[in-house]
Design a protein around this motif. Structure first.
Motif, PDB file in Angstrom:
ATOM      1  N   ARG A   1      45.033   9.047  53.670  1.00 36.60           N
ATOM      2  CA  ARG A   1      46.060   9.223  54.695  1.00 36.60           C
ATOM      3  C   ARG A   1      45.470   9.933  55.914  1.00 36.60           C
ATOM      4  N   GLY A   2      45.903   9.501  57.077  1.00 33.23           N
ATOM      5  CA  GLY A   2      45.527  10.163  58.324  1.00 33.23           C
ATOM      6  C   GLY A   2      46.745  10.281  59.218  1.00 33.23           C
ATOM      7  N   GLU A   3      46.818  11.384  59.951  1.00 36.27           N
ATOM      8  CA  GLU A   3      47.986  11.570  60.820  1.00 36.27           C
ATOM      9  C   GLU A   3      47.593  12.361  62.072  1.00 36.27           C
ATOM     10  N   ILE A   4      48.276  12.053  63.149  1.00 30.89           N
ATOM     11  CA  ILE A   4      48.100  12.812  64.381  1.00 30.89           C
ATOM     12  C   ILE A   4      48.954  14.062  64.294  1.00 30.89           C
ATOM     13  N   THR A   5      48.363  15.202  64.644  1.00 32.58           N
ATOM     14  CA  THR A   5      49.081  16.470  64.487  1.00 32.58           C
ATOM     15  C   THR A   5      49.468  17.123  65.804  1.00 32.58           C
ATOM     16  N   ALA A   6      48.743  16.855  66.893  1.00 34.85           N
ATOM     17  CA  ALA A   6      49.066  17.512  68.161  1.00 34.85           C
ATOM     18  C   ALA A   6      48.422  16.772  69.317  1.00 34.85           C
ATOM     19  N   LEU A   7      49.019  16.920  70.477  1.00 26.66           N
ATOM     20  CA  LEU A   7      48.446  16.414  71.710  1.00 26.66           C
ATOM     21  C   LEU A   7      47.615  17.523  72.337  1.00 26.66           C
ATOM     22  N   LEU A   8      46.310  17.296  72.464  1.00 24.92           N
ATOM     23  CA  LEU A   8      45.414  18.313  73.006  1.00 24.92           C
ATOM     24  C   LEU A   8      45.293  18.233  74.524  1.00 24.92           C
ATOM     25  N   VAL A   9      45.022  17.040  75.019  1.00 20.39           N
ATOM     26  CA  VAL A   9      44.907  16.808  76.464  1.00 20.39           C
ATOM     27  C   VAL A   9      45.687  15.529  76.780  1.00 20.39           C
ATOM     28  N   PRO A  10      46.759  15.630  77.543  1.00 17.31           N
ATOM     29  CA  PRO A  10      47.561  14.432  77.822  1.00 17.31           C
ATOM     30  C   PRO A  10      46.777  13.386  78.596  1.00 17.31           C
ATOM     31  N   GLY A  11      46.980  12.132  78.241  1.00 13.68           N
ATOM     32  CA  GLY A  11      46.453  11.055  79.054  1.00 13.68           C
ATOM     33  C   GLY A  11      47.229  10.971  80.355  1.00 13.68           C
ATOM     34  N   THR A  12      46.571  10.562  81.412  1.00 11.94           N
ATOM     35  CA  THR A  12      47.216  10.504  82.719  1.00 11.94           C
ATOM     36  C   THR A  12      47.057   9.126  83.328  1.00 11.94           C
TER      37      THR A  12
ATOM     38  N   LEU B   1      42.008  23.556  73.766  1.00  9.23           N
ATOM     39  CA  LEU B   1      40.894  22.688  74.151  1.00  9.23           C
ATOM     40  C   LEU B   1      40.842  22.513  75.662  1.00  9.23           C
ATOM     41  N   LEU B   2      41.991  22.275  76.280  1.00  8.67           N
ATOM     42  CA  LEU B   2      42.024  22.083  77.730  1.00  8.67           C
ATOM     43  C   LEU B   2      41.647  23.373  78.453  1.00  8.67           C
ATOM     44  N   VAL B   3      42.128  24.508  77.959  1.00  7.42           N
ATOM     45  CA  VAL B   3      41.761  25.806  78.539  1.00  7.42           C
ATOM     46  C   VAL B   3      40.252  25.999  78.463  1.00  7.42           C
ATOM     47  N   SER B   4      39.663  25.642  77.315  1.00  3.20           N
ATOM     48  CA  SER B   4      38.221  25.784  77.125  1.00  3.20           C
ATOM     49  C   SER B   4      37.441  24.881  78.089  1.00  3.20           C
ATOM     50  N   GLN B   5      37.922  23.670  78.295  1.00  6.06           N
ATOM     51  CA  GLN B   5      37.240  22.750  79.201  1.00  6.06           C
ATOM     52  C   GLN B   5      37.241  23.284  80.631  1.00  6.06           C
ATOM     53  N   VAL B   6      38.378  23.847  81.058  1.00  6.06           N
ATOM     54  CA  VAL B   6      38.450  24.404  82.409  1.00  6.06           C
ATOM     55  C   VAL B   6      37.559  25.642  82.519  1.00  6.06           C
ATOM     56  N   GLN B   7      37.564  26.482  81.472  1.00  7.31           N
ATOM     57  CA  GLN B   7      36.729  27.677  81.473  1.00  7.31           C
ATOM     58  C   GLN B   7      35.250  27.304  81.584  1.00  7.31           C
ATOM     59  N   GLN B   8      34.834  26.313  80.816  1.00  5.83           N
ATOM     60  CA  GLN B   8      33.439  25.892  80.844  1.00  5.83           C
ATOM     61  C   GLN B   8      33.052  25.302  82.190  1.00  5.83           C
ATOM     62  N   TYR B   9      33.973  24.676  82.852  1.00  8.85           N
ATOM     63  CA  TYR B   9      33.684  24.051  84.145  1.00  8.85           C
ATOM     64  C   TYR B   9      33.598  25.099  85.258  1.00  8.85           C
TER      65      TYR B   9
END
Length: 352
Positions: free
Chosen positions: A151-162, A230-238
């Motif tokens: 079984r596999g399932e999606i659990t959360a939206l990390l970065v919304p598609g735009t 994850l999105l916060v981390s991506q902005v921090q790294q950038y």
């Protein structure tokens, strides 16, 4: 500019140039010879008006808008792919590691495993760019056979598609850049850097928040909701991966902290009078959709959610004739927001 250059005006001017004494009445040889030319010239002026509008950012659209502002270096943001977290289990209910690159389907969309976050949990990326990839609940079906997977399932939206940036958003970004130039690590530069990352829908900057040379950047995701870790981390790294060392976009000496905005849930209750032929649940659904649009407009743009505005939105909902007893979070006044809060509408309860 050319609104006065109508067929009638052009034809009249042309006939005025014909010497007196010649037959210029409708149906005459001269009239019939000039009328088609006047019609073509009128069409030319219409096209010239349209063409002129394509050269200026306030009236251009599509490719012409992009070309009219290309000299600034501002380009249209392309559609971005949604990133979600997924968990995978064996038949015994234990977490299972899967190969990176494994592909799964959910509805009409496909997702692939891009990164392992923890045992049995992976960051999945939609193979289709755009907001349609933001389906973050449901069972994943493997496209290829994966040994041991039950079984596999999606659990959360990390970065919304735009979706690709609209003309209106691109035009506003150009105007903002002209009216409040971002340069030399000023406040607006940090806002620009934050929004360079796909999935960021807005940012607020707080200089000197923890003393000299400190900067805090608070972001929301593309849906104007609190951003994921994850999105916060991506902005921090950038912007500033190594605080103060200038390894990212931030200048040397600036210590940058990136955080997510916090959501403030607002519950709405009211009694409504429905128009004949309307059922309550469809009216609630329509009102909820209107509230969601209002919420996105006010995120990072308002210091409160107005009860009177919510009331007017309720009256604008199809099927609502009148309302009474409108309350936000159980109160009869506005709901205030701090500088780091964004509104999130919770339960919407309407009674008749």
């Amino acid at each position: 500019m050319y609104e006065d250059q109508t067929y009638e005006a052009l034809l009249e001017r042309m006939l005025d140039r014909v010497p007196e004494g010649m037959d210029k009445r409708e149906g005459s040889i001269i009239y019939d010879a000039l009328a088609p030319a006047a019609a073509e010239m009128a069409q030319m002026y219409i096209e010239l008006e349209v063409s002129n509008n394509l050269y200026f950012p306030d009236t251009a659209g599509g490719e012409y808008l992009e070309r009219s502002i290309a000299w600034t270096g501002i380009t249209r943001h392309p559609a971005g792919k949604a990133q979600l977290s997924g968990k995978f289990y064996t038949s015994g209910g234990e977490l299972l590691d899967i190969p990176l690159g494994s592909r799964f389907s959910l509805g009409l969309l496909h997702y692939s495993a891009a990164e392992k976050l923890s045992p049995g949990m992976y960051r999945l990326e939609s193979e289709t760019a755009g907001s349609e990839g933001n389906q973050y609940s449901g069972t994943l079906l493997p496209i290829d056979y994966i040994p041991g997977l039950a079984r596999g399932e999606i659990t959360a939206l990390l970065v919304p598609g735009t979706d690709a940036e609209s003309d209106g958003a691109l035009r506003q970004r150009y105007f903002d850049s002209a009216r409040r130039p971002s340069t030399s690590g000023n406040k607006y530069h940090y806002m620009e850097w934050a929004q360079d990352i796909q999935g960021v829908g807005g940012a607020r900057v707080f200089p000197l928040w923890a003393g000299p040379k400190t900067v805090k950047v608070v972001i929301v995701n593309a849906e104007h909701k609190p951003a994921s870790a994850l999105l916060v981390s991506q902005v921090q790294q950038y912007i500033d991966p190594a605080p103060g060392l200038g390894e990212g976009q931030a200048p040397v000496g600036a210590v940058v902290t990136v955080e997510s905005a916090t959501g403030k849930t607002i519950n709405v209750t009211a009694k409504v009078t429905l128009a004949a032929g309307y059922a309550l649940q469809p009216v609630i659904n329509a009102f909820t959709a209107i509230l969601e649009k209002y919420r996105k407009e006010k995120a990072f743009a308002a210091t409160y959610i107005s009860q009177s505005v919510v009331g007017s939105l309720l009256l604008d909902t199809d099927g609502v004739v009148d309302y009474s007893g409108l309350k936000l979070n159980g109160g009869t006044g506005n709901v205030t927001l701090t500088e780091t809060e964004v509104p999130l509408f919770g339960s919407v309860v309407l009674e008749v």
